[in-house]
Design a protein around this motif. Structure first.
Motif, short mmCIF file in Angstrom:
data_model
loop_
_atom_site.label_atom_id
_atom_site.label_comp_id
_atom_site.label_asym_id
_atom_site.label_seq_id
_atom_site.Cartn_x
_atom_site.Cartn_y
_atom_site.Cartn_z
N ASP A 9 17.67 12.78 8.80
CA ASP A 9 16.62 13.15 7.85
C ASP A 9 15.26 12.62 8.32
OD1 ASP A 9 15.14 13.91 5.69
OD2 ASP A 9 16.46 13.04 4.19
N ILE A 52 13.92 14.81 10.96
CA ILE A 52 13.35 16.05 10.41
C ILE A 52 11.90 15.82 10.01
CG2 ILE A 52 13.45 17.68 8.48
CD1 ILE A 52 16.46 17.25 8.40
N PHE A 102 12.00 20.05 15.08
CA PHE A 102 13.42 19.85 14.82
C PHE A 102 14.23 21.13 15.04
CE2 PHE A 102 17.19 19.37 12.12
CZ PHE A 102 17.63 18.12 12.49
N LEU A 149 18.62 22.43 15.06
CA LEU A 149 19.17 22.85 13.77
C LEU A 149 20.59 23.39 13.91
CD1 LEU A 149 18.94 23.27 10.79
CD2 LEU A 149 17.71 25.40 11.18
N HIS A 166 23.43 21.86 11.73
CA HIS A 166 23.75 22.68 10.56
C HIS A 166 25.17 22.45 10.00
CE1 HIS A 166 23.58 26.19 7.94
NE2 HIS A 166 24.69 26.63 8.51
N VAL A 197 18.50 18.63 3.69
CA VAL A 197 18.25 20.07 3.73
C VAL A 197 16.94 20.39 2.99
CG1 VAL A 197 19.11 22.32 2.97
CG2 VAL A 197 20.67 20.67 3.99
N LEU A 232 14.25 19.59 5.31
CA LEU A 232 14.22 20.60 6.37
C LEU A 232 13.29 21.74 5.96
CD1 LEU A 232 15.75 21.38 9.04
CD2 LEU A 232 17.28 22.68 7.58
N ILE A 235 12.93 28.93 9.57
CA ILE A 235 14.38 28.70 9.56
C ILE A 235 15.08 30.04 9.54
CG2 ILE A 235 16.25 27.71 8.20
CD1 ILE A 235 14.20 25.57 7.35
#
Lengths: 505, 854
Positions: B620, B623, B630, B634, B638, B661, B664, B672
């Motif tokens: 975290d 991120i 980042f 991913l 993930h 998340v 993110l 994303i």
């Protein structure tokens, strides 16, 4: 492990204690999660664009400028007190700009200087220098909008007589600013509201309305009046009827915000005040209010509903006046379609109508409210159910024999037994009283029947009511316990109470 | 048959190994063969007056242990075994046991009491023996009539055991009857010491049950007198139990002390000078309990909570005499660390509690003791003075203590090299406490700070116990002030030496002792987290060696459970350190990012679940440090996010994955991949709708939808319907139980819903799709009205802010289409309430929303 042992254990861990692995992990978790919260906060704030105000009279200052300006506060205040009129004006404006910063205005840094408030209040009297007067009024408004303590300081500096005078200033900017100041101060708490009234503000506000002002001025005036009417205890007005008449006049106005604020003001004034109720009923505004109920937005229909609800807490005659306006079918619609708040208000209103005469109760029954209210009692939110409970118990308690039979046939016993699980002593008491009344009726019919059976008692037994009454018998509330005992002893003599401990006294 | 059993029971306790094994085997086979019959025989054995003590006692213990276990589940199983016996078997055994309570043999009586304590409580809880207590008391009265001498003592001992076993239930039946028997046993003229002891023990164990009886002044005073008399008794055991009762009553019912405090004061002051350590200990414990109660009352007042206790400020009144006594007891310490809880330890805790209560006043009460003893020749006096100093740091003001610290600190630094280990250890601890509470007293003097740091670094080489305290002191030094916004700080000069020496300490072979390694890593973390800007270059250079260490852990040889624990601990600590480095170094960390990610993912292969939480936090932090940087990782991370979110059994991992998340999406806008959106939406919706997930996790999960919507803007439209449906459901959840947890949960839930709606409408607006939000406005208005109608406490500042924020968002974005609908009283009132908040942010949002509503 008992609580006491846990405590001893914890105490032992205190000796030469250091952070444990778990403490550390937890604090790191908190740190991580707090960082994210901050990030979310910032993103939203950025999108909201809160820092750039739409008010173009507020100068936008950068952080560095603010810092510089804050350094200059002593200098400005010195000039406000000792400078010439031009210096006073520019310095006051600087102070006002600082006070208008949306983010954390330096109120404390300004107020720590002696004499700043009295100086600002003094400027309120500078009728020959209206720009300075305006800046001072604006500064004081912003300070008064801060904490209650700040508001109090503004009052104590003697600002109220000046504001009371300025709300009828010929200069509209000053007038509007002063109305805002008065509204903010009165809206803070009842104590300040009373001080506002003492300074004759209400009379002046009424004068403003009667002078047929610009719509913006009218809006802020009704808003300020609404703040004055709102807090409890009720405001003590010299001539309440003058205010009420003006407010009633505003109900015909074309601006919805003005109508709404006037409606709310009337509501607040009528709340629990028999004199006011009598006066407004005499003014024949019930038909208008009933009409407002049909308005499709809560901005109008909610205060109208609350107002009518207040009226039906009055005498049977006053209630009848409302009923004569054809309110029941509209209430019926609102109860089906209204939002939570309105459903709650409708039930409250109905409960008060049901505390009236048998004819009025019959009118409620004829409107087919009973099945609907019972439906609500089964599934609505707690707040609504509570009011609905009063409605149904008032119906039984005040109803005549025929009305009671109707209620019993429509499932009243089930509902009362259901309600016995609520946790509200007042409702519980009224349910028990209603049940007592029903049981009495049952007894009456039992004596005339062949087998002498009290069918109401039987029904209570069937739906598990006895056990609930038995539980209430053990309730710590004396009245509940007594009534329950009375019911159990008189109507269920064969029922044996469970596990009751010896400590009867 | 009966002789055989006796022999077996004696064999089982024989010193001869062979005999013992034989005896044990016989017992086991008898148990397996026919348990009920065997148990009846055991009971008979216990009862038989002509049998030896040893076989009687063991018979009882076997009987008891057949139904007793420390594990909850096992305990239930065993209880069921007993309950499934036929009633006549149970009755027979119980009768025999009850009869034995009157045995002239003390061991038999007490063993029987213990067995009934176990079996009786099982039966009582299963409602098989509801009249348990009245049966026992009835039997006792009947036997007393017959003249059975020991029956009272036997039954009271039994009641004592029962009360202990039944501690988890709310109330006992027949409390008044029980109380009478106990008080009779404590006060009757015919009482002997044994009877008094058993009665006092029974009272101690059952004290909580008599709370209601304490409401009646007559009963209360009678009992208080009985306890006081027991405490004054010549018999040490009775006296100790009596004192224990007083300790407990101070906790159970503080108010009842009022009429007796003078007498208790005298008893405990005398007790503190007694030769008997246990009596001295209980005398201190009494005042500890009073301290804790008075502190709690004080807190309750601060938090405006209801409290039936009235603060009598006993500690304030007695402190002048109490404190010197406690100081004296500090010198009664044991020679070695970890000697357990004794009178010196209790006195230490006592002093720190008192310092919280009487604050600066404690200084003058202790200063003489400290200055007399801190230069004493004997180690125990010296150490007592150091401990005393570290105990008075909590409630006192720095300026009041400045002189004391100025005088003491040079000595403490010397004592870090004292011959006596305990003196060194306590000195390091005291310095740590000074940093924790009075950092300013040290930090402002450059030279003092320099000497102190140097001495502590030196102590990192001492035995683990001392080194661990030194590391902890350095941790407190680092944490005392946040210098992250400053170019430099007084600590910058020591940054490298501190990190290096701590880093060496983490590599010590004996690092697991006294948690040394852990404390050293924690100190490194704290040093990194709070240091000034001018340390960042050096910090960057430390990334590589620390990463190497983490990589090394993956090839550690794991020969034992200990190795596995060691590996997990090191990995956890290093993840923590690296997390903070990422927080501090930000984008700079990018050069190491790939290696770090690989390491953290490797940590997930460790079967120990707690380290996954550390790894998730570290990820975290990456991120947030890297932002769009980042994205390349991913795909690899993930699956771990998804796995973490789904780990409902590991609440904290779930919460941290949810958080990651959210971060993110917050840090990476619009980039994303689309397939990830739907996967996260699905997995969160699923989790929110599943009962296996702890409900407290759900508000944060809901918030992530707001983050997603804000990030992907118009691309959120495909998920709009499902997500808003969930939000609407969540918005109708009501508080069902009137307890704090449930209120707290609904509050969080509702606030999340508000904030998430804000995220959605703001996101839609960015792609000019705000019109799609219109259909939800009516429900939102109703939701706001419901919130407005809630109790005042429910509508706290945070809730107001979220509500006003959403109101402002909707009205400013959708404008006149909805404005009128929002201009209703409840909504106005929410916004107005915000503008009256004392919190800046809340006020701001309120002002803004209110301007939008005009």
């Amino acid at each position: 492990m008992s609580c006491f042992e846990k405590k001893l254990k914890k105490r032992r861990q205190k000796f030469k204690s250091k952070n444990t692995r778990e403490d550390r992990l937890r604090s790191r978790v908190n740190l991580t999660i707090n960082l994210s919260r901050k990030l979310r906060e910032q993103t939203l704030q950025k999108k909201r664009n809160i820092n750039t105000s739409s008010d173009q009279t507020i100068l936008e200052l950068t952080d560095e400028q603010i810092e510089e300006e804050v350094q200059n506060i002593p200098n400005y205040i010195n000039k406000m007190i000792n400078g010439n009129i031009d210096e006073q004006y520019t310095s006051t404006q600087r102070i006002r700009v600082l006070l208008s910063i949306e983010k954390d205005p330096p109120i404390n840094e300004i107020l720590e200087h002696n004499g700043i408030l009295t100086t600002l209040v003094k400027f309120l009297d500078y009728d020959n220098h209206q720009r300075l007067q305006f800046e001072a009024a604006w500064s004081l408004t912003n300070i008064a909008a801060g904490l209650t303590e700040h508001t109090r300081m503004v009052i104590n500096a003697g600002s109220l007589p000046a504001f009371s005078r300025l709300i009828i200033s010929k200069n509209e900017s000053i007038q509007e600013q002063s109305i805002w100041a008065i509204g903010n101060i009165a809206g803070d708490c009842a104590e300040f509201r009373d001080k506002v009234i003492e300074n004759g503000v209400v009379f002046n506000l009424i004068n403003i309305i009667e002078s047929n002002p610009r719509i913006e001025i009218l809006k802020s005036t009704t808003w300020a009046l609404c703040n004055i009417c709102r807090a409890k205890p009720h405001p003590e007005l010299k001539d309440p009827n003058a205010l009420i008449s003006v407010l009633i006049g505003l109900l015909d106005f074309q601006d919805i915000k003005v109508v709404s604020d006037s409606c709310w003001s009337l509501c607040y004034l009528a709340d629990g005040q028999p004199d006011v109720i009598e006066y407004v009923v005499d003014q024949d505004i019930c038909p208008k209010m009933v009409n407002f109920l049909k308005y499709p937005s809560p901005i109008i229909n909610t205060p109208a509903l609350r107002f009518l609800g207040n009226i039906v807490t009055g005498t049977d005659e006053q209630t009848q006046t409302v009923l004569n306006c054809g309110v029941l079918p509209i209430l019926f619609e609102l109860l089906i379609q209204g939002n939570t708040l309105n459903r709650k208000e409708v039930c409250w209103t109905l409960s008060n109508i049901c505390a009236g005469s048998p004819e009025q109760i019959q009118a409620v029954i004829d409107q087919k409210f009973v099945p609907l209210v019972i439906e609500i009692l089964k599934k609505d939110t707690y707040a609504v159910r509570k009011e609905a409970a009063w409605t149904i118990s008032n119906l039984v308690y005040m109803g005549n024999v025929k009305q009671m039979i109707y209620l019993i046939n429509n499932g009243a016993i089930d509902i009362f037994c259901d309600l016995l699980s609520l946790n509200d002593v007042k409702i519980l008491n009224s349910c028990l009283e209603s049940l007592t009344k029903i049981l009495k009726l049952g007894d009456f019919f039992a004596k005339m029947s062949e087998n002498q059976v009290n069918r109401c008692a039987q029904k209570i037994d069937e739906v598990g009511g006895i056990e609930k009454i038995d539980l209430l018998y053990k309730h710590q509330n004396v009245l509940l316990s007594k009534t329950s005992k009375y019911i159990l002893d008189k109507y269920f003599p064969n029922y044996v109470t469970e596990n009751y401990s010896e400590e009867e006294d | 048959m009966s002789e055989e059993l006796t022999q077996i029971l004696l064999d089982a306790q024989s010193t001869d190994q062979e005999k013992r094994n034989h005896g044990m085997e016989m017992i086991k086979s008898a148990k397996d063969n026919n348990l009920p019959v065997f148990l009846v025989l055991l009971a008979e054995e216990l009862k038989s007056e002509n049998k030896p003590n040893e076989s009687r006692q063991l018979a009882g213990i076997i009987l008891k242990n057949t139904f007793v276990s420390k594990e909850e589940q096992k305990k239930n199983e065993l209880a069921n075994v007993w309950c499934n016996f036929k009633e006549d078997v149970r009755t027979e055994i119980k009768q025999i046991l009850v009869m034995t309570l009157g045995s002239p043999n003390r061991i038999a009586r007490h063993t029987s009491a213990q067995v009934i304590g176990a079996i009786g409580s099982i039966e009582y809880l299963k409602d098989l023996w509801p009249a348990l207590f009245s049966d026992l008391i009835g039997f006792m009265e009947q036997e007393v009539q017959k003249g059975t001498e020991n029956i009272q003592e036997g039954v009271l001992t039994c009641i004592g055991y029962l009360a202990e076993e039944l501690a988890m239930i709310e109330e006992l039946p027949n409390v008044n009857e029980i109380l009478e028997v106990i008080s009779d046993g404590m006060t009757s003229e015919n009482s002997n010491d044994e009877l008094r002891l058993s009665a006092t023990t029974a009272l101690y164990n059952s004290l909580e049950f008599f709370e209601s009886a304490f409401g009646k002044p007559q009963i209360r005073d009678h009992l208080m007198k009985a306890m006081i008399n027991a405490a004054k008794n010549q018999n040490q055991k009775v006296s100790q139990k009596g004192l224990e009762c007083l300790v407990k009553i101070a906790y159970v019912d503080y108010n009842s002390l009022e009429n007796f405090i003078q007498e208790i004061y005298e008893i405990t002051m005398k007790g503190m000078t007694a030769d008997n350590d246990l009596i001295a200990l209980q005398s201190v414990e009494f005042w500890n309990t009073v301290c804790e109660e008075e502190l709690e009352i004080f807190e309750f007042i601060l938090e405006e909570e209801e409290d039936s206790r009235v603060n009598k400020k006993y500690i304030q009144t007695v402190s002048e005499n109490l404190v010197p006594n406690l100081c004296r007891l500090l010198t009664f310490q044991e020679e070695f660390e970890d000697a357990g809880w004794g009178v010196a330890q209790a006195a230490t805790v006592s002093l720190s509690l008192i310092s919280n209560l009487i604050e600066n006043q404690i200084i003058e009460l202790t200063i003489q003791f400290i200055s007399d003893n801190i230069v004493h020749n004997e180690w125990d006096h010296k150490e007592a003075a150091i401990i005393c100093l570290s105990s008075i740091l909590e409630g006192t003001d720095t300026d009041q203590l400045q002189k004391v610290i100025d005088d003491a600190l040079p000595l403490l630094l010397d004592y870090l090299e004292d011959d006596h280990e305990k003196v060194r250890n306590s000195s390091a601890y005291a310095i740590g406490r000074i940093f924790e509470y009075h950092f300013e007293a040290v930090a402002l003097k450059k030279e003092v700070l320099e000497n102190t740091v140097a001495a502590l670094l030196n102590s990192l080489l001492d035995v683990p116990h001392v080194a661990s305290n030194a590391a902890w002191a350095l941790n407190n030094l680092a944490e005392a002030n946040d210098y992250t916004d400053q170019n430099t700080s007084p600590l910058s000069a020591f940054f490298m030496p501190i990190v290096e020496k701590l880093s060496i300490a983490t590599l010590r072979e004996d690092g697991e002792k006294s948690n040394l390694r852990f404390q050293a890593y924690e100190a490194i973390s704290a040093t990194f987290l709070k240091s000034a800007q001018d340390t960042l270059d050096d910090m960057f250079l430390a990334v590589n060696p620390l990463l190497e260490r983490l990589e090394e852990t993956f090839s550690m040889e794991l020969l034992s459970t200990n190795d596995e624990i060691l590996q997990s601990q090191i990995q956890g600590s290093l993840c923590g350190v690296l997390q903070f480095m990422a927080v501090r170094l930000g984008k700079e960390i990018e050069k190491h990012a790939e290696r770090m990610i690989n390491c953290f993912l490797e940590v997930f292969k460790n079967p120990e679940a707690v380290v996954h939480e550390e790894a998730m936090m570290a990820i975290d932090s990456l991120i947030n440090a890297l932002g769009t940087g980042f994205l390349p990782y991913l795909e690899a991370v993930h699956p771990y996010f998804i796995g973490g979110i789904n780990s409902h059994q590991q609440e904290r991992l779930c919460s941290l994955s949810t958080n990651a998340v959210g971060d993110l999406f917050k840090t990476i806008e619009r980039q994303i991949p689309e397939k990830c959106h739907s996967e996260y939406v699905d997995v969160f919706l699923e989790a929110i709708g599943t009962e296996e997930f702890e409900q407290d996790l759900k508000p944060d999960m809901i918030l992530v939808f707001g983050d997603i919507a804000l990030s992907i803007c118009g691309e959120f439209v495909p998920h709009l319907e499902r997500v808003t449906e969930m939000l609407e459901q969540a918005s109708t959840v009501e508080i069902t139980e009137d307890d704090e947890d449930s209120i707290f949960y609904v509050q969080n839930l509702h606030r999340s819903v508000l904030e998430t709606y804000s995220g959605i409408i703001q996101g839609l607006k960015d792609d000019q799709k705000e019109k799609l939000f219109l259909p939800y406005c009516q429900n939102i208005i109703e939701f706001l009205v419901r919130i407005h109608d809630c109790e005042q406490d429910f509508l706290d500042d945070k809730m107001l802010k979220a509500a006003a924020g959403l109101i402002g968002d909707i009205v400013s974005i959708l404008g006149n289409q909805v404005k009128e609908a929002f201009q209703i009283q409840p909504i106005q009132e929410i916004v107005n309430a915000c503008t009256h908040s004392e919190k800046k942010l809340v006020y701001e949002v309120g002002r803004w929303a209110s301007s939008k509503l005009l």
